[in-house]
Scaffold this active site. Structure first.
Site, mmCIF file in Angstrom:
data_model
loop_
_atom_site.group_PDB
_atom_site.id
_atom_site.type_symbol
_atom_site.label_atom_id
_atom_site.label_comp_id
_atom_site.label_asym_id
_atom_site.label_seq_id
_atom_site.Cartn_x
_atom_site.Cartn_y
_atom_site.Cartn_z
ATOM 1 N N GLU A 273 0.827 -1.219 0.000
ATOM 2 C CA GLU A 273 0.000 0.000 0.000
ATOM 3 C C GLU A 273 0.857 1.263 0.000
ATOM 4 O O GLU A 273 0.780 2.076 0.928
ATOM 5 C CB GLU A 273 -0.899 0.006 1.243
ATOM 6 C CG GLU A 273 -1.822 -1.194 1.370
ATOM 7 C CD GLU A 273 -2.477 -1.285 2.753
ATOM 8 O OE1 GLU A 273 -2.069 -0.572 3.696
ATOM 9 O OE2 GLU A 273 -3.403 -2.092 2.879
ATOM 10 N N PRO A 274 1.686 1.468 -1.021
ATOM 11 C CA PRO A 274 2.515 2.680 -1.027
ATOM 12 C C PRO A 274 1.680 3.912 -1.379
ATOM 13 O O PRO A 274 0.798 3.833 -2.234
ATOM 14 C CB PRO A 274 3.527 2.394 -2.149
ATOM 15 C CG PRO A 274 2.775 1.512 -3.102
ATOM 16 C CD PRO A 274 1.852 0.662 -2.250
ATOM 17 N N GLY A 275 1.937 5.011 -0.705
ATOM 18 C CA GLY A 275 1.254 6.262 -1.025
ATOM 19 C C GLY A 275 2.288 7.324 -1.370
ATOM 20 O O GLY A 275 2.484 7.690 -2.535
ATOM 21 N N ARG A 276 2.976 7.778 -0.320
ATOM 22 C CA ARG A 276 3.960 8.852 -0.480
ATOM 23 C C ARG A 276 4.997 8.544 -1.558
ATOM 24 O O ARG A 276 5.350 9.402 -2.362
ATOM 25 C CB ARG A 276 4.670 9.041 0.875
ATOM 26 C CG ARG A 276 5.575 10.247 0.957
ATOM 27 C CD ARG A 276 6.353 10.240 2.284
ATOM 28 N NE ARG A 276 5.509 10.079 3.444
ATOM 29 C CZ ARG A 276 4.937 11.089 4.114
ATOM 30 N NH1 ARG A 276 5.146 12.323 3.738
ATOM 31 N NH2 ARG A 276 4.172 10.859 5.172
ATOM 32 N N ARG A 312 1.858 20.344 5.751
ATOM 33 C CA ARG A 312 2.882 19.451 6.303
ATOM 34 C C ARG A 312 3.908 20.163 7.184
ATOM 35 O O ARG A 312 4.248 19.655 8.249
ATOM 36 C CB ARG A 312 3.586 18.668 5.187
ATOM 37 C CG ARG A 312 2.684 17.652 4.477
ATOM 38 C CD ARG A 312 3.486 16.732 3.564
ATOM 39 N NE ARG A 312 4.406 15.918 4.330
ATOM 40 C CZ ARG A 312 5.699 16.132 4.426
ATOM 41 N NH1 ARG A 312 6.278 17.119 3.786
ATOM 42 N NH2 ARG A 312 6.440 15.350 5.171
ATOM 43 N N TYR A 316 3.597 18.538 10.853
ATOM 44 C CA TYR A 316 4.650 17.677 11.362
ATOM 45 C C TYR A 316 6.043 18.048 10.903
ATOM 46 O O TYR A 316 6.841 17.184 10.536
ATOM 47 C CB TYR A 316 4.394 16.176 11.160
ATOM 48 C CG TYR A 316 3.444 15.710 10.094
ATOM 49 C CD1 TYR A 316 2.293 15.020 10.480
ATOM 50 C CD2 TYR A 316 3.684 15.908 8.743
ATOM 51 C CE1 TYR A 316 1.413 14.547 9.523
ATOM 52 C CE2 TYR A 316 2.810 15.423 7.789
ATOM 53 C CZ TYR A 316 1.673 14.740 8.189
ATOM 54 O OH TYR A 316 0.813 14.265 7.250
ATOM 55 N N CYS A 344 -3.406 34.133 9.488
ATOM 56 C CA CYS A 344 -3.155 34.831 10.745
ATOM 57 C C CYS A 344 -2.796 33.860 11.861
ATOM 58 O O CYS A 344 -3.538 33.699 12.835
ATOM 59 C CB CYS A 344 -4.376 35.648 11.108
ATOM 60 S SG CYS A 344 -4.775 36.801 9.795
ATOM 61 N N GLU A 345 -1.675 33.177 11.705
ATOM 62 C CA GLU A 345 -1.131 32.275 12.720
ATOM 63 C C GLU A 345 0.362 32.227 12.496
ATOM 64 O O GLU A 345 0.812 32.089 11.354
ATOM 65 C CB GLU A 345 -1.622 30.831 12.502
ATOM 66 C CG GLU A 345 -3.090 30.647 12.588
ATOM 67 C CD GLU A 345 -3.460 29.414 13.403
ATOM 68 O OE1 GLU A 345 -2.556 28.806 14.022
ATOM 69 O OE2 GLU A 345 -4.637 29.070 13.409
ATOM 70 N N TYR A 373 0.119 14.122 0.422
ATOM 71 C CA TYR A 373 -0.303 14.791 1.653
ATOM 72 C C TYR A 373 -0.210 16.312 1.495
ATOM 73 O O TYR A 373 0.128 17.025 2.437
ATOM 74 C CB TYR A 373 0.508 14.269 2.859
ATOM 75 C CG TYR A 373 0.438 12.752 2.963
ATOM 76 C CD1 TYR A 373 -0.749 12.132 3.350
ATOM 77 C CD2 TYR A 373 1.508 11.942 2.614
ATOM 78 C CE1 TYR A 373 -0.848 10.747 3.405
ATOM 79 C CE2 TYR A 373 1.421 10.553 2.662
ATOM 80 C CZ TYR A 373 0.240 9.968 3.057
ATOM 81 O OH TYR A 373 0.137 8.594 3.110
HETATM 82 C C1 LIG Z 1 -1.288 5.961 5.099
HETATM 83 C C2 LIG Z 1 -1.328 4.514 4.876
HETATM 84 C C3 LIG Z 1 -0.540 3.941 3.873
HETATM 85 C C4 LIG Z 1 0.407 4.726 3.010
HETATM 86 O O1 LIG Z 1 1.472 5.294 3.692
HETATM 87 P P1 LIG Z 1 2.637 6.018 2.859
HETATM 88 O O2 LIG Z 1 3.605 6.447 3.875
HETATM 89 O O3 LIG Z 1 2.012 7.172 2.159
HETATM 90 O O4 LIG Z 1 3.191 5.027 1.913
HETATM 91 C C5 LIG Z 1 -0.659 2.584 3.669
HETATM 92 N N1 LIG Z 1 -1.493 1.808 4.418
HETATM 93 C C6 LIG Z 1 -2.259 2.343 5.389
HETATM 94 C C7 LIG Z 1 -3.155 1.460 6.173
HETATM 95 C C8 LIG Z 1 -2.200 3.701 5.657
HETATM 96 O O5 LIG Z 1 -2.947 4.214 6.629
#
Ligand SMILES: *Cc1c(COP(=O)(O)O)cnc(C)c1O
Length: 428
Positions: A273-276, A312, A316, A344-345, A373
């Site tokens: 499940e890659p996102g970033r 971001r 964080y 305004c922060e 993100y």
């Molecule tokens: C956020 C998330 C991801 C993806 O994370 P990345 O750091 O963006 O790769 C994969 N699986 C689950 C369950 C998540 O909550």
């Protein structure tokens, strides 16, 4: 590697000068590169070659329909975390059979929607959710294929707000309780527990936590099989880091080698499940300098982008390289600059004391690595409009999300029934 480079002194997205996009669409605007998205997906997929590997892009990183469509064309499935994301995935043309549903707090309505849509798998994170899902599936007369997310109690050594695999985090069930929880799931009539899932955090720059988690997963899966539970798949989550400022995260190839080392000889289908990793460096946020302001102590660069567009850094301590659209000669003088937005922060600060060249009012600048993100976390705080998004492909670009309008921004508000007078008359 990305496709945002200088050519003859001007920053381009693939073959399109960013100044052209700013002129046509205005700023702030997110710009995504199709070629970079595709490249990242392919590199990751190739790193897993030889395995029975299935990729579910974590669309919370960037859920624009055009981005989803780009990845779907390469065969990607998606990991969703809400009904809204599930609806987006379906709208982007991703088949239900390629959608998995993660998240620690899915509602009855969301589970019902997911089962009716016939998605591939639901990743359950608690005993209460097992019972609720069993109930919802029973009412629909279906049996739900499920994963149970285990928490391996591994420190991902990433920012505390994006670490998810420690005992004290809210995610998953304690891995030591897996036998009992899987046994319960197997007894429930409408659930079919076939996957052990895990996701230990985001922006991991070290392979060691992965190794620790993977070994525990392999051990747990084989113990479950020995106990008569028919585990078919293991979901290894996402989390692989990207270089925001010179970090050297493990490459997909090295990650793939570790996966092969731990799971290569075992008979499981593997899910990722890659996102970033897919989206971060495939996007930039293009903004314009409103004013440069030279205080006694500091120099400020005030942009037309703010924390509501890219949160971001405020949320964080995320770092984004900032570059001018007009290239500066090598060795150009730089001075420490605080890069801020108009909100305004004081938290509306993108960078403090960043070494930047002289930049004039009205110039364009780009935040790098803003494809993940970024736009998905935008809000309209300070009644600022949600930013536009643009997708580039070769020498073409298209608006893939138009900028919010003031009508949309204000139009959803209404007065309470007792406020029947026009504003301004109450003072009489
Ligand atoms: C956020 C998330 C991801 C993806 O994370 P990345 O750091 O963006 O790769 C994969 N699986 C689950 C369950 C998540 O909550």
């Amino acid at each position: 590697m990305d496709h945002f480079n200088y050519r003859d002194g001007a920053l381009y997205a693939e073959d399109v000068p960013l100044s052209r996009i700013a002129e046509a669409v205005g700023t702030p605007v997110y710009v995504y590169s199709s070629a970079t998205l595709e490249r990242h997906y392919r590199v990751f997929a190739e790193a897993l070659s030889g395995l029975d590997a299935h990729i579910y892009y974590a669309m919370k990183a960037n859920s624009n329909l055009a981005v989803l469509n780009t990845l779907a064309a390469l065969g990607a499935g998606v990991d969703v975390v809400s009904e809204g994301e599930l609806r987006r995935a379906l709208a982007a043309g991703i088949p239900a059979s390629k959608i998995v549903f993660s998240g620690v707090g899915k509602t009855r309505g969301e589970l019902d929607f997911a089962l009716r849509a016939g998605i591939h798998e639901i990743n359950v994170e608690s005993i209460n959710e097992l019972h609720l899902l069993n109930d919802v599936a029973g009412a629909l007369g279906v049996t739900a294929d499920i994963a149970i997310r285990v928490n391996p109690d591994v420190d991902a050594k990433t920012h505390e707000k994006i670490s998810t695999g420690k005992k004290e985090n809210k995610f998953g069930i304690d891995i030591d309780r897996a036998p009992e929880v899987f046994a319960l799931a197997a007894r429930l009539p409408n659930l079919n527990p076939i996957t052990v899932a895990c996701h230990i955090g985001s922006q991991l720059v070290d392979l060691a936590p992965y190794r620790a988690a993977f070994l525990k997963l392999a051990e747990t899966a084989s113990a479950l099989r020995a106990a008569g539970i028919d585990i078919k798949r293991i979901d290894l989550g996402g989390g692989l880091g990207v270089p925001y400022k010179g970090e050297e995260p493990p490459s997909p190839a090295v990650y793939g080698d570790l996966v092969r080392e731990v799971f290569g000889g075992l008979d499981y289908q593997l899910m990722f499940e890659p996102g970033r990793l897919i989206a971060a460096n495939a996007g930039i946020l293009l903004a314009r300098v409103i004013f440069m302001k030279n205080g006694d102590e500091r120099r400020f660069m005030i942009l037309d982008a703010a924390m509501n567009d890219l949160i971001r850094p405020a949320l964080y301590e995320g770092h984004h390289d900032l570059v001018p659209i007009v290239e500066r000669p090598a060795g150009a003088l730089e001075a420490p600059t605080d890069v801020v937005g108009p909100v305004c922060e004081s938290g509306d600060t993108f960078a403090k004391g960043r070494a930047l060249p002289d930049i004039a009012d009205g110039e364009l600048v780009a935040f790098k690595s803003a494809g993940a993100y970024g736009a998905v976390m935008a809000s309209s705080y300070n009644s600022r409009l949600l930013p536009a998004e643009v997708l580039v492909r070769g020498d073409e670009f298209a608006v893939v999300r138009r900028r919010q309008t003031y009508e949309e921004l204000i139009g959803a508000d209404s007065l309470a029934p007792w406020q029947n007078g026009a504003v301004g008359q109450a003072a009489e």
